[in-house]
Write an enzyme that holds these catalytic residues in place. Structure first.
Site, mmCIF file in Angstrom:
data_model
loop_
_atom_site.group_PDB
_atom_site.id
_atom_site.type_symbol
_atom_site.label_atom_id
_atom_site.label_comp_id
_atom_site.label_asym_id
_atom_site.label_seq_id
_atom_site.Cartn_x
_atom_site.Cartn_y
_atom_site.Cartn_z
ATOM 1 N N GLN A 107 25.535 96.933 52.653
ATOM 2 C CA GLN A 107 25.410 95.225 53.260
ATOM 3 C C GLN A 107 26.772 94.640 52.124
ATOM 4 O OE1 GLN A 107 23.037 96.133 51.645
ATOM 5 N NE2 GLN A 107 21.902 93.777 49.947
ATOM 6 N N ARG A 149 21.017 84.935 42.802
ATOM 7 C CA ARG A 149 21.843 85.776 43.409
ATOM 8 C C ARG A 149 22.882 86.557 43.048
ATOM 9 N NH1 ARG A 149 25.307 79.806 44.316
ATOM 10 N NH2 ARG A 149 23.970 79.321 42.968
ATOM 11 N N ASN A 163 30.634 82.984 48.914
ATOM 12 C CA ASN A 163 30.045 83.032 47.579
ATOM 13 C C ASN A 163 30.300 83.400 46.188
ATOM 14 O OD1 ASN A 163 27.058 84.445 47.659
ATOM 15 N ND2 ASN A 163 27.613 86.814 48.164
ATOM 16 N N TYR A 167 18.045 75.653 54.672
ATOM 17 C CA TYR A 167 19.326 75.365 54.018
ATOM 18 C C TYR A 167 21.029 75.334 54.942
ATOM 19 C CZ TYR A 167 22.901 76.818 50.600
ATOM 20 O OH TYR A 167 24.291 76.796 49.817
ATOM 21 N N ASP A 168 20.554 76.606 56.387
ATOM 22 C CA ASP A 168 21.536 76.675 56.845
ATOM 23 C C ASP A 168 21.678 75.307 58.049
ATOM 24 O OD1 ASP A 168 21.423 79.409 55.114
ATOM 25 O OD2 ASP A 168 20.958 80.473 57.347
ATOM 26 N N GLU A 169 20.626 74.986 58.035
ATOM 27 C CA GLU A 169 20.270 74.376 60.065
ATOM 28 C C GLU A 169 20.677 72.190 58.515
ATOM 29 O OE1 GLU A 169 21.241 74.411 62.232
ATOM 30 O OE2 GLU A 169 20.304 76.326 62.923
ATOM 31 N N ASP A 223 18.847 88.240 56.223
ATOM 32 C CA ASP A 223 20.056 88.729 55.537
ATOM 33 C C ASP A 223 21.129 89.032 55.948
ATOM 34 O OD1 ASP A 223 20.209 88.546 51.591
ATOM 35 O OD2 ASP A 223 20.670 91.131 52.627
ATOM 36 N N ARG A 238 15.232 81.178 56.091
ATOM 37 C CA ARG A 238 17.019 80.363 55.291
ATOM 38 C C ARG A 238 17.580 78.831 56.084
ATOM 39 N NH1 ARG A 238 19.501 85.314 52.965
ATOM 40 N NH2 ARG A 238 21.287 83.820 52.524
HETATM 41 N N1 LIG Z 1 28.023 78.496 44.840
HETATM 42 C C1 LIG Z 1 28.328 79.430 45.894
HETATM 43 O O1 LIG Z 1 28.708 80.475 45.787
HETATM 44 C C2 LIG Z 1 28.445 78.355 46.607
HETATM 45 C C3 LIG Z 1 28.519 78.458 48.269
HETATM 46 C C4 LIG Z 1 28.155 78.071 48.653
HETATM 47 C C5 LIG Z 1 28.005 77.016 48.961
HETATM 48 N N2 LIG Z 1 27.284 76.484 47.253
HETATM 49 C C6 LIG Z 1 26.791 74.947 47.478
HETATM 50 O O2 LIG Z 1 27.775 74.293 47.083
HETATM 51 C C7 LIG Z 1 26.817 73.104 46.120
HETATM 52 C C8 LIG Z 1 26.425 73.715 44.852
HETATM 53 O O3 LIG Z 1 26.073 74.663 44.481
HETATM 54 P P1 LIG Z 1 25.834 75.637 42.838
HETATM 55 O O4 LIG Z 1 26.068 76.657 42.977
HETATM 56 O O5 LIG Z 1 26.585 74.547 41.464
HETATM 57 O O6 LIG Z 1 24.185 74.955 43.013
HETATM 58 P P2 LIG Z 1 23.462 74.747 41.281
HETATM 59 O O7 LIG Z 1 22.207 74.807 41.456
HETATM 60 O O8 LIG Z 1 23.865 75.517 40.050
HETATM 61 O O9 LIG Z 1 23.937 73.400 41.574
HETATM 62 C C9 LIG Z 1 23.563 71.996 42.575
HETATM 63 C C10 LIG Z 1 23.000 71.405 41.159
HETATM 64 O O10 LIG Z 1 22.694 69.830 42.369
HETATM 65 C C11 LIG Z 1 21.591 69.379 41.516
HETATM 66 N N3 LIG Z 1 20.865 68.869 42.219
HETATM 67 C C12 LIG Z 1 20.291 69.158 43.427
HETATM 68 N N4 LIG Z 1 19.421 68.523 44.874
HETATM 69 C C13 LIG Z 1 20.107 67.105 43.450
HETATM 70 C C14 LIG Z 1 19.230 65.935 44.241
HETATM 71 N N5 LIG Z 1 18.769 65.417 45.146
HETATM 72 N N6 LIG Z 1 19.760 64.775 43.651
HETATM 73 C C15 LIG Z 1 20.580 64.966 41.990
HETATM 74 N N7 LIG Z 1 20.330 66.360 41.638
HETATM 75 C C16 LIG Z 1 20.410 67.611 43.140
HETATM 76 C C17 LIG Z 1 21.247 70.306 40.524
HETATM 77 O O11 LIG Z 1 19.882 69.378 40.019
HETATM 78 C C18 LIG Z 1 22.147 71.122 40.250
HETATM 79 O O12 LIG Z 1 22.682 70.568 39.554
HETATM 80 C C19 LIG Z 1 25.738 73.212 46.732
HETATM 81 O O13 LIG Z 1 25.747 71.704 47.521
HETATM 82 C C20 LIG Z 1 25.829 74.509 47.694
HETATM 83 O O14 LIG Z 1 25.087 74.663 48.613
HETATM 84 C C21 LIG Z 1 27.669 76.999 46.979
#
Ligand SMILES: NC(=O)c1ccc[n+]([C@@H]2O[C@H](COP(=O)([O-])OP(=O)(O)OC[C@H]3O[C@@H](n4cnc5c(N)ncnc54)[C@H](O)[C@@H]3O)[C@@H](O)[C@H]2O)c1
Length: 319
Positions: free
Chosen positions: A221, A198, A186, A157-159, A284, A154
């Site tokens: 969990q 997810r 989440n 992502y985390d880092e 996890d 993980r």
């Molecule tokens: N959904 C959640 O519960 C959640 C929780 C914590 C953080 N986040 C953060 O929120 C953001 C959106 O998450 P999400 O759930 O909508 O995910 P998602 O995968 O549905 O959306 C991410 C989008 O970014 C685009 N993308 C990825 N890398 C790219 C790049 N290099 N250039 C251009 N586009 C790129 C993907 O194609 C996608 O459309 C992310 O940064 C994620 O880490 C989401």
């Protein structure tokens, strides 16, 4: 027309809801995406806005140079926000796209900061509860520094998200800017990628297809699940504040995964939902629940409104 917002990852789950929010408010929106996990169908209901020029859809990898497309911002009303939401977000996706995940939350974020500074806008970075790792305190306040494995499945992502937070902090110090970040817990709702792995979308689709619901480990969990509308209203409030410190956003009702499965059973009354247990994935987290004290105080009157059962019913209606 009001001002402009730029959403990286605008065709993803959360990005598309941000795009929708600002279009409804009358903004011009630029959505940039490379479609590595997002889908064109997420914004297909905005064809009219695209033909009016109010929504510009750009296919690009935001970890690469922005030079070929960033000029589009010069022909639009002044830029107020850059929401840097591009990043694979679920374990199967970020593990498949590990190097890309590290790049987009560091190099990609660097491009977002540079562009925002050039246009006098504010970056809001999508950080995550994963910065707390497998937490030893529950709920997790923003002051908790986390229990994160920097060398594991993980860690890309985390880092990467932790690096992104440090980049914003250091950039603000050096350039006297006011960029900010939200730590998202989440979140679920319509337009989640069905292949995303997810838990809510997985179980909901399995229930829909009369398949056994897969529960990892014992199902004891815990997670807290936020409906997307609650999250977006918190993000928008944060963006309009002058806060730069990390703020948790999510829902603070905690459920075990088994309770989530039981809640689904109360919705799918016409069938008996079977459960299949699978081994718990490596690293996890055992529990995850935001301490929302800061968000409720600093973004007042924000508080999550939509509880799990109601949110699941809304999401099912959009499948
Ligand atoms: N959904 C959640 O519960 C959640 C929780 C914590 C953080 N986040 C953060 O929120 C953001 C959106 O998450 P999400 O759930 O909508 O995910 P998602 O995968 O549905 O959306 C991410 C989008 O970014 C685009 N993308 C990825 N890398 C790219 C790049 N290099 N250039 C251009 N586009 C790129 C993907 O194609 C996608 O459309 C992310 O940064 C994620 O880490 C989401």
């Amino acid at each position: 027309m009001k001002k402009t917002v730029l959403v990286t990852g605008g065709f993803g789950f959360l990005g598309s809801h941000l795009v929708e929010h600002f279009l409804k408010e009358g903004f011009a929106v630029v959505a940039v995406d490379n479609f590595c996990t997002g889908s064109r169908s997420n914004l297909e209901h905005f064809k009219a806005e695209i033909s009016q020029g109010r929504l510009k859809a750009i296919e690009a990898d935001v970890s690469q140079t922005w030079d070929s497309w960033v000029g589009v911002l010069e022909s639009l009303p002044p830029l107020s926000f850059v929401f840097h939401f591009a990043s694979p977000a679920s374990p199967p996706h970020y593990q498949r796209l590990g190097l890309e995940t590290l790049a987009v939350n560091s190099i990609g974020l660097g491009h977002a900061l540079k562009t925002a500074d050039r246009f006098g806008a504010r970056v809001i970075f999508a950080s995550t509860s994963e910065v707390y790792g497998d937490p030893s305190v529950n709920p997790q306040p923003e002051t908790y520094w986390g229990n994160v494995n920097s060398f594991g499945v993980r860690s890309c992502y985390d880092e990467a998200k932790r690096f992104g937070e440090a980049l914003i902090y250091t950039h603000n110090q050096k350039h006297q800017t006011q960029h900010g970040l939200v730590r998202i817990f989440n979140t679920y709702g319509p337009r989640m990628n069905p292949a995303d792995g997810r838990v809510i979308i997985n179980l909901l689709l399995q229930a829909e297809k009369h398949e056994p619901m897969t529960l990892y480990g014992s199902g004891d969990q815990t997670r807290s699940f936020c409906y997307v509308d609650d999250l977006i209203s918190g993000i928008v409030k944060y963006a309009r504040s002058n806060l730069t410190r990390p703020i948790n956003l999510g829902n603070d009702h905690e459920f075990t995964i088994s309770q989530l499965a039981e809640t689904l059973q109360t919705i799918y009354t016409d069938r008996k939902l079977e459960i299949k247990h699978l081994p718990l994935p490596q690293d996890d987290p055992k529990q995850r629940k935001p301490d929302l004290t800061l968000a409720k105080r600093l973004l007042s009157p924000w508080t999550p409104q939509i509880q799990l059962r109601e949110g699941l019913i809304k999401m099912r209606a959009c499948l």
